[in-house]
Design a protein around this motif. Sequence first.
Motif, PDB file in Angstrom:
ATOM      1  N   THR A 273      -3.836  13.661  31.183  1.00 49.59           N
ATOM      2  CA  THR A 273      -4.632  14.467  30.541  1.00 49.59           C
ATOM      3  C   THR A 273      -5.834  13.789  29.785  1.00 49.59           C
ATOM      4  OG1 THR A 273      -2.682  15.848  29.917  1.00 49.59           O
ATOM      5  CG2 THR A 273      -4.500  16.111  28.591  1.00 49.59           C
ATOM      6  N   VAL A 274      -6.983  14.334  30.020  1.00 48.04           N
ATOM      7  CA  VAL A 274      -8.210  13.536  29.628  1.00 48.04           C
ATOM      8  C   VAL A 274      -8.828  14.809  28.267  1.00 48.04           C
ATOM      9  CG1 VAL A 274     -10.275  12.959  30.116  1.00 48.04           C
ATOM     10  CG2 VAL A 274      -8.388  12.290  31.740  1.00 48.04           C
ATOM     11  N   THR A 275      -9.044  14.176  27.390  1.00 51.41           N
ATOM     12  CA  THR A 275      -9.730  14.756  26.020  1.00 51.41           C
ATOM     13  C   THR A 275     -11.033  14.227  25.923  1.00 51.41           C
ATOM     14  OG1 THR A 275      -7.607  15.464  25.496  1.00 51.41           O
ATOM     15  CG2 THR A 275      -9.612  15.949  24.036  1.00 51.41           C
ATOM     16  N   GLU A 276     -12.171  14.652  25.648  1.00 52.05           N
ATOM     17  CA  GLU A 276     -13.259  14.133  24.955  1.00 52.05           C
ATOM     18  C   GLU A 276     -13.194  14.186  23.522  1.00 52.05           C
ATOM     19  OE1 GLU A 276     -16.676  16.134  26.208  1.00 52.05           O
ATOM     20  OE2 GLU A 276     -16.419  15.892  28.644  1.00 52.05           O
ATOM     21  N   VAL A 277     -13.040  12.868  22.885  1.00 49.71           N
ATOM     22  CA  VAL A 277     -13.003  12.588  21.591  1.00 49.71           C
ATOM     23  C   VAL A 277     -14.345  11.639  20.875  1.00 49.71           C
ATOM     24  CG1 VAL A 277     -10.501  12.851  21.799  1.00 49.71           C
ATOM     25  CG2 VAL A 277     -11.669  10.463  21.750  1.00 49.71           C
TER      26      VAL A 277
ATOM     27  N   SER B 196      -1.385   6.517  25.633  1.00 46.44           N
ATOM     28  CA  SER B 196      -2.558   7.301  25.053  1.00 46.44           C
ATOM     29  C   SER B 196      -3.560   6.041  25.111  1.00 46.44           C
ATOM     30  CB  SER B 196      -2.342   7.841  23.798  1.00 46.44           C
ATOM     31  OG  SER B 196      -1.478   8.804  23.794  1.00 46.44           O
TER      32      SER B 196
ATOM     33  N   GLU C  59      -4.179  10.648  28.319  1.00 41.45           N
ATOM     34  CA  GLU C  59      -2.748  10.584  27.894  1.00 41.45           C
ATOM     35  C   GLU C  59      -1.915  10.485  29.381  1.00 41.45           C
ATOM     36  OE1 GLU C  59      -2.411  12.452  23.917  1.00 41.45           O
ATOM     37  OE2 GLU C  59      -3.029  13.638  25.289  1.00 41.45           O
TER      38      GLU C  59
ATOM     39  N   VAL D 133     -13.160   9.169  25.452  1.00 43.27           N
ATOM     40  CA  VAL D 133     -12.376   9.539  26.135  1.00 43.27           C
ATOM     41  C   VAL D 133     -10.808   9.299  25.937  1.00 43.27           C
ATOM     42  CG1 VAL D 133     -13.796  10.496  28.050  1.00 43.27           C
ATOM     43  CG2 VAL D 133     -12.671   8.456  28.267  1.00 43.27           C
ATOM     44  N   LYS D 134      -9.960  10.252  25.806  1.00 44.56           N
ATOM     45  CA  LYS D 134      -8.704   9.811  25.296  1.00 44.56           C
ATOM     46  C   LYS D 134      -7.685  10.342  26.519  1.00 44.56           C
ATOM     47  CE  LYS D 134      -5.021  10.735  22.060  1.00 44.56           C
ATOM     48  NZ  LYS D 134      -4.649  11.305  20.834  1.00 44.56           N
TER      49      LYS D 134
END
Length: 112
Positions: free
Chosen positions: A29-33, A5, A62, A59-60
């Motif tokens: 997998t990309v998540t806006e954080v 991560s 994984e 951005v995170k």
Amino acid sequence: MKLISAVVKPFRLDDVRNALAEAGVQGMTVTEVKGFGRQRGHTELYRGAEYVVDFLPKVKIEVAISDDLVERAIEAIVDAAKTGKVGDGKIFVTSLDEVYRIRTGETGDQAI
């Protein structure tokens, strides 16, 4: 198997994605954080009013990978995300006990 991560600056996402692809990573997998570390946020001026931005956009990313790709993936992320300034991000590596592919029922490295 490991789960990497990485939390990086948003404008470095494309560079990190390309570097991981070159390192042999097939999916992510990309998540806006939002968050903060040593930066502690900052103040901004908007229409004459000053306000505090406590949580900065990040951005995170994984990535679940086999053990033999871990070092290459970490090096790729560091090289692509590093700007040399505070707030470049962090990388966390955790062990995965098992991975299942829902569609086929494959497990372990075959499921990645």
